[in-house]
Design an enzyme around this catalytic site. Structure first.
Site, PDB file in Angstrom:
ATOM      1  N   SER A 195     -29.941   1.057 -57.320  1.00  0.00           N
ATOM      2  CA  SER A 195     -30.971   2.011 -56.879  1.00  0.00           C
ATOM      3  C   SER A 195     -30.425   3.048 -55.913  1.00  0.00           C
ATOM      4  CB  SER A 195     -32.083   1.211 -56.186  1.00  0.00           C
ATOM      5  OG  SER A 195     -32.899   2.070 -55.443  1.00  0.00           O
TER       6      SER A 195
ATOM      7  N   TYR B 187     -34.791  -4.319 -49.066  1.00  0.00           N
ATOM      8  CA  TYR B 187     -34.678  -4.063 -50.513  1.00  0.00           C
ATOM      9  C   TYR B 187     -33.348  -3.368 -50.820  1.00  0.00           C
ATOM     10  CZ  TYR B 187     -35.357  -1.553 -54.928  1.00  0.00           C
ATOM     11  OH  TYR B 187     -35.187  -1.041 -56.188  1.00  0.00           O
TER      12      TYR B 187
ATOM     13  N   ARG C  71     -42.925   3.412 -42.549  1.00  0.00           N
ATOM     14  CA  ARG C  71     -42.012   2.262 -42.637  1.00  0.00           C
ATOM     15  C   ARG C  71     -41.199   2.134 -41.359  1.00  0.00           C
ATOM     16  NH1 ARG C  71     -40.473   3.478 -49.017  1.00  0.00           N
ATOM     17  NH2 ARG C  71     -42.623   3.186 -49.640  1.00  0.00           N
TER      18      ARG C  71
ATOM     19  N   ARG D 180     -43.227 -14.356 -65.327  1.00  0.00           N
ATOM     20  CA  ARG D 180     -43.572 -15.351 -64.296  1.00  0.00           C
ATOM     21  C   ARG D 180     -44.935 -15.898 -64.613  1.00  0.00           C
ATOM     22  NH1 ARG D 180     -43.355 -12.900 -58.539  1.00  0.00           N
ATOM     23  NH2 ARG D 180     -44.387 -11.077 -59.434  1.00  0.00           N
TER      24      ARG D 180
ATOM     25  N   GLU E 139     -31.894   3.913 -53.469  1.00  0.00           N
ATOM     26  CA  GLU E 139     -32.274   3.387 -52.152  1.00  0.00           C
ATOM     27  C   GLU E 139     -31.031   2.872 -51.401  1.00  0.00           C
ATOM     28  OE1 GLU E 139     -35.322   3.568 -50.864  1.00  0.00           O
ATOM     29  OE2 GLU E 139     -35.118   2.223 -49.164  1.00  0.00           O
TER      30      GLU E 139
HETATM   31  P1  NAP Z   1     -41.568  -3.008 -61.261  1.00  0.00           P
HETATM   32  O1  NAP Z   1     -42.526  -2.234 -62.100  1.00  0.00           O
HETATM   33  O2  NAP Z   1     -41.957  -3.354 -59.874  1.00  0.00           O
HETATM   34  O3  NAP Z   1     -41.204  -4.339 -62.059  1.00  0.00           O
HETATM   35  C1  NAP Z   1     -40.560  -5.403 -61.433  1.00  0.00           C
HETATM   36  C2  NAP Z   1     -40.452  -6.554 -62.401  1.00  0.00           C
HETATM   37  O4  NAP Z   1     -39.811  -7.647 -61.731  1.00  0.00           O
HETATM   38  C3  NAP Z   1     -41.799  -7.080 -62.917  1.00  0.00           C
HETATM   39  O5  NAP Z   1     -41.674  -7.423 -64.267  1.00  0.00           O
HETATM   40  C4  NAP Z   1     -41.991  -8.311 -62.075  1.00  0.00           C
HETATM   41  O6  NAP Z   1     -42.831  -9.300 -62.676  1.00  0.00           O
HETATM   42  C5  NAP Z   1     -40.562  -8.822 -62.012  1.00  0.00           C
HETATM   43  N1  NAP Z   1     -40.389  -9.838 -60.998  1.00  0.00           N
HETATM   44  C6  NAP Z   1     -40.828  -9.826 -59.714  1.00  0.00           C
HETATM   45  N2  NAP Z   1     -40.531 -10.984 -59.117  1.00  0.00           N
HETATM   46  C7  NAP Z   1     -39.894 -11.752 -60.028  1.00  0.00           C
HETATM   47  C8  NAP Z   1     -39.357 -13.051 -60.022  1.00  0.00           C
HETATM   48  N3  NAP Z   1     -39.437 -13.856 -58.948  1.00  0.00           N
HETATM   49  N4  NAP Z   1     -38.765 -13.518 -61.142  1.00  0.00           N
HETATM   50  C9  NAP Z   1     -38.698 -12.751 -62.241  1.00  0.00           C
HETATM   51  N5  NAP Z   1     -39.204 -11.512 -62.325  1.00  0.00           N
HETATM   52  C10 NAP Z   1     -39.786 -11.016 -61.223  1.00  0.00           C
HETATM   53  O7  NAP Z   1     -40.166  -2.231 -61.162  1.00  0.00           O
HETATM   54  P2  NAP Z   1     -39.602  -1.041 -62.074  1.00  0.00           P
HETATM   55  O8  NAP Z   1     -40.044   0.239 -61.479  1.00  0.00           O
HETATM   56  O9  NAP Z   1     -39.845  -1.339 -63.494  1.00  0.00           O
HETATM   57  O10 NAP Z   1     -38.041  -1.155 -61.754  1.00  0.00           O
HETATM   58  C11 NAP Z   1     -37.191  -1.989 -62.540  1.00  0.00           C
HETATM   59  C12 NAP Z   1     -35.948  -2.321 -61.731  1.00  0.00           C
HETATM   60  O11 NAP Z   1     -35.263  -1.120 -61.383  1.00  0.00           O
HETATM   61  C13 NAP Z   1     -36.220  -3.036 -60.411  1.00  0.00           C
HETATM   62  O12 NAP Z   1     -35.156  -3.918 -60.180  1.00  0.00           O
HETATM   63  C14 NAP Z   1     -36.184  -1.917 -59.386  1.00  0.00           C
HETATM   64  O13 NAP Z   1     -35.827  -2.436 -58.138  1.00  0.00           O
HETATM   65  C15 NAP Z   1     -35.117  -1.026 -59.973  1.00  0.00           C
HETATM   66  N6  NAP Z   1     -35.221   0.398 -59.661  1.00  0.00           N
HETATM   67  C16 NAP Z   1     -36.386   1.061 -59.880  1.00  0.00           C
HETATM   68  C17 NAP Z   1     -36.457   2.420 -59.642  1.00  0.00           C
HETATM   69  C18 NAP Z   1     -37.716   3.198 -59.887  1.00  0.00           C
HETATM   70  O14 NAP Z   1     -37.813   4.330 -59.397  1.00  0.00           O
HETATM   71  N7  NAP Z   1     -38.677   2.674 -60.647  1.00  0.00           N
HETATM   72  C19 NAP Z   1     -35.320   3.102 -59.172  1.00  0.00           C
HETATM   73  C20 NAP Z   1     -34.140   2.387 -58.982  1.00  0.00           C
HETATM   74  C21 NAP Z   1     -34.087   1.032 -59.244  1.00  0.00           C
HETATM   75  P3  NAP Z   1     -44.439  -9.302 -62.433  1.00  0.00           P
HETATM   76  O15 NAP Z   1     -44.982  -8.274 -63.388  1.00  0.00           O
HETATM   77  O16 NAP Z   1     -44.814 -10.688 -62.749  1.00  0.00           O
HETATM   78  O17 NAP Z   1     -44.657  -8.898 -61.006  1.00  0.00           O
HETATM   79  O1  G4F Z   2     -43.080   5.612 -53.948  1.00  0.00           O
HETATM   80  P1  G4F Z   2     -42.321   4.906 -52.903  1.00  0.00           P
HETATM   81  O2  G4F Z   2     -42.877   3.635 -52.381  1.00  0.00           O
HETATM   82  O3  G4F Z   2     -40.844   4.724 -53.462  1.00  0.00           O
HETATM   83  P2  G4F Z   2     -39.442   4.459 -52.748  1.00  0.00           P
HETATM   84  O4  G4F Z   2     -39.598   3.868 -51.420  1.00  0.00           O
HETATM   85  O5  G4F Z   2     -38.645   5.719 -52.840  1.00  0.00           O
HETATM   86  O6  G4F Z   2     -38.813   3.343 -53.708  1.00  0.00           O
HETATM   87  C1  G4F Z   2     -38.823   3.489 -55.123  1.00  0.00           C
HETATM   88  O7  G4F Z   2     -37.670   4.176 -55.522  1.00  0.00           O
HETATM   89  C2  G4F Z   2     -36.418   3.476 -55.285  1.00  0.00           C
HETATM   90  C3  G4F Z   2     -35.293   4.388 -55.785  1.00  0.00           C
HETATM   91  O8  G4F Z   2     -34.851   5.228 -54.751  1.00  0.00           O
HETATM   92  C4  G4F Z   2     -36.472   2.177 -56.040  1.00  0.00           C
HETATM   93  F1  G4F Z   2     -35.281   1.538 -55.908  1.00  0.00           F
HETATM   94  C5  G4F Z   2     -37.610   1.329 -55.529  1.00  0.00           C
HETATM   95  O9  G4F Z   2     -37.677   0.131 -56.292  1.00  0.00           O
HETATM   96  C6  G4F Z   2     -38.914   2.098 -55.731  1.00  0.00           C
HETATM   97  O10 G4F Z   2     -39.130   2.220 -57.119  1.00  0.00           O
HETATM   98  O11 G4F Z   2     -42.127   5.879 -51.637  1.00  0.00           O
HETATM   99  C7  G4F Z   2     -41.558   7.167 -51.769  1.00  0.00           C
HETATM  100  C8  G4F Z   2     -41.719   7.897 -50.452  1.00  0.00           C
HETATM  101  C9  G4F Z   2     -41.273   7.084 -49.232  1.00  0.00           C
HETATM  102  O12 G4F Z   2     -40.509   7.897 -48.397  1.00  0.00           O
HETATM  103  C10 G4F Z   2     -42.571   6.702 -48.536  1.00  0.00           C
HETATM  104  O13 G4F Z   2     -42.462   6.576 -47.125  1.00  0.00           O
HETATM  105  O14 G4F Z   2     -43.107   8.169 -50.245  1.00  0.00           O
HETATM  106  C11 G4F Z   2     -43.435   7.887 -48.902  1.00  0.00           C
HETATM  107  N1  G4F Z   2     -44.869   7.623 -48.821  1.00  0.00           N
HETATM  108  C12 G4F Z   2     -45.770   8.400 -48.144  1.00  0.00           C
HETATM  109  N2  G4F Z   2     -46.982   7.860 -48.241  1.00  0.00           N
HETATM  110  C13 G4F Z   2     -45.527   6.587 -49.350  1.00  0.00           C
HETATM  111  C14 G4F Z   2     -46.858   6.730 -48.988  1.00  0.00           C
HETATM  112  N3  G4F Z   2     -45.083   5.568 -50.114  1.00  0.00           N
HETATM  113  C15 G4F Z   2     -46.015   4.664 -50.542  1.00  0.00           C
HETATM  114  N4  G4F Z   2     -45.602   3.657 -51.343  1.00  0.00           N
HETATM  115  N5  G4F Z   2     -47.331   4.748 -50.192  1.00  0.00           N
HETATM  116  C16 G4F Z   2     -47.813   5.763 -49.411  1.00  0.00           C
HETATM  117  O15 G4F Z   2     -48.996   5.836 -49.100  1.00  0.00           O
END
Ligand code: NAP
Ligand code: G4F
Length: 344
Positions: free
Chosen positions: A128, A152, A281, A32, A130
């Site tokens: 996910s 989400y 949340r 982006r 989620e």
């Molecule tokens: P991330 O670090 O938040 O990366 C998200 C990416 O999406 C970044 O490259 C971001 O670009 C891009 N993006 C945001 N808005 C956009 C737009 N309008 N057009 C095009 N690109 C856009 O997420 P991640 O942890 O790598 O996760 C990758 C994918 O797996 C996501 O879809 C997430 O929802 C999913 N997922 C993650 C987890 C996890 O635990 N990490 C678990 C399950 C599923 P910028 O850098 O410019 O912001």
């Molecule tokens: O680290 P989180 O924000 O991750 P969350 O909500 O589990 O989501 C991540 O995992 C998903 C897969 O299940 C992905 F799909 C999604 O894109 C993302 O990568 O929060 C984890 C937990 C939550 O229950 C939150 O309420 O940690 C709790 N938490 C407690 N204190 C907090 C905090 N979360 C955040 N971000 N910040 C806090 O200070």
């Protein structure tokens, strides 16, 4: 082989690009346009792999359907990995429409482009855990029922279902990778694990005094992002497109993650962690635990890094980052306190 990655600048995009480049792929990524550079996670890959065009970046946006479609037509990729998203669950309550537009329009735009292409293109959707909602302590697998608890999560359910629909209706090779939480030093700094590891590094370096968190009792199945991108690739190499769960099979609370992280620097978390309602949340996913036996048995995938090692990798990285911050602080180049003012 040519791959196109949306979300290449994110945590998973960076590790996946590295993996695909190591397998000899030509990797295309969409970035982006932003007012400041957003490629920090892939700058090392850019400096090594753009000279010979093995890594090519294109300005686009998942909301710009025509640019995404043109890109797919021009690049003619063999595999598309749709990782782009507004991926922060708490932020999805603040920006529900944007999160939903990105999650839904992005996937269907790509699927439509692929369907009309005169070439077989494989599609990976970043589904996910989620989507499950996490109200019970059951182990969740590919057949578990969805009960999303956030905008989400709901947008991910749409993308998951539409991928299945294109698979069944048009024979598109559409894979859903239902990934449980996976973390790393490249994790965004407002996700709880990185927020903790970063704070621990800074507290140990004497430049932060407290860490404010929300719900310490939430429990997650946390794995290592590098292991999970290998799983994504394996899913795409399987002879048919299916849904797959990747998880470690162990769930730990936020409190347990913080305890382990503080223990690594010989500190007691109770002395530093405070809680605030501002990080709660409107609706919480209480407990997530995944059953990845299908991927383990069929794809031969398994997570190599366990919970304690993951925490150690992240804390050690952030101890080094904090040392760099100390140097910048000494030169008055950064502010002495650190906490995002708005983002939850
Ligand atoms: P991330 O670090 O938040 O990366 C998200 C990416 O999406 C970044 O490259 C971001 O670009 C891009 N993006 C945001 N808005 C956009 C737009 N309008 N057009 C095009 N690109 C856009 O997420 P991640 O942890 O790598 O996760 C990758 C994918 O797996 C996501 O879809 C997430 O929802 C999913 N997922 C993650 C987890 C996890 O635990 N990490 C678990 C399950 C599923 P910028 O850098 O410019 O912001
Ligand atoms: O680290 P989180 O924000 O991750 P969350 O909500 O589990 O989501 C991540 O995992 C998903 C897969 O299940 C992905 F799909 C999604 O894109 C993302 O990568 O929060 C984890 C937990 C939550 O229950 C939150 O309420 O940690 C709790 N938490 C407690 N204190 C907090 C905090 N979360 C955040 N971000 N910040 C806090 O200070």
């Amino acid at each position: 082989m040519k791959a196109l990655i949306t979300g290449i600048t994110g945590q998973d995009g960076a590790y996946l690009s590295e993996l695909l480049l190591s397998h000899g792929y030509e990797v295309h990524g969409i970035v982006r346009r932003s007012s400041s550079f957003n490629t920090a996670r892939i700058d090392n890959l850019i400096s090594t792999h753009t000279k010979d065009n093995m890594l090519q970046l294109h300005y686009s946006d998942l909301l710009d359907s025509s640019s995404i479609t043109n890109l797919i037509n021009n690049v003619q990729p063999d595999e598309v990995y749709n990782l782009g998203a507004q991926s922060h669950v708490a932020v999805s309550f603040q920006n529900p429409i944007l999160t939903t537009q990105l999650g839904t329009l992005g996937s269907i735009t790509i699927l439509e482009a692929i369907r009309h292409l005169d070439k077989d293109v494989k599609f990976y959707q970043a589904s996910s855990s989620e989507m499950f909602g996490g109200s019970s302590k059951d182990m969740l697998n590919e057949n578990s029922v969805f009960d999303a608890k956030s905008p989400y999560g709901a947008s991910k359910v749409f993308a998951h279902e539409i991928t299945k629909i294109y698979r069944e209706s048009y024979n598109v090779f559409g894979v859903n990778g239902i990934l449980f939480n996976h973390e790393s030093p490249l994790r965004g700094e407002t996700f709880v694990t990185r927020k903790i590891s970063k704070a621990v590094g800074r507290i140990a370096a004497g430049i932060q005094s407290k860490l404010t968190l929300g719900n310490l009792d939430a429990s997650r199945d946390w794995g290592y992002a590098k292991d999970y991108v290998k799983g994504m690739w394996l899913m795409m190499q399987h002879n048919q497109a299916e849904d797959w769960v990747l998880a470690t099979g162990t769930s730990k609370t936020v409190r347990e993650f913080a305890e382990e992280a503080f223990k690594l620097v010989n500190l007691n978390m109770e002395d530093y962690v405070i809680t605030s309602e501002k990080y709660l949340r409107p609706n919480e996913v209480d407990y997530l635990l995944g059953d990845s036996s299908k991927a383990r048995n069929i794809l031969n995938w398994k997570p190599e890094v366990g919970f304690k090692e993951l925490v150690k990798i992240m804390v050690e990285f952030d101890i080094n980052e904090a040392k760099k911050d100390v140097a910048l602080l000494n030169d008055n180049l950064i502010s002495p306190t650190w906490e995002y003012p708005v983002v939850k």
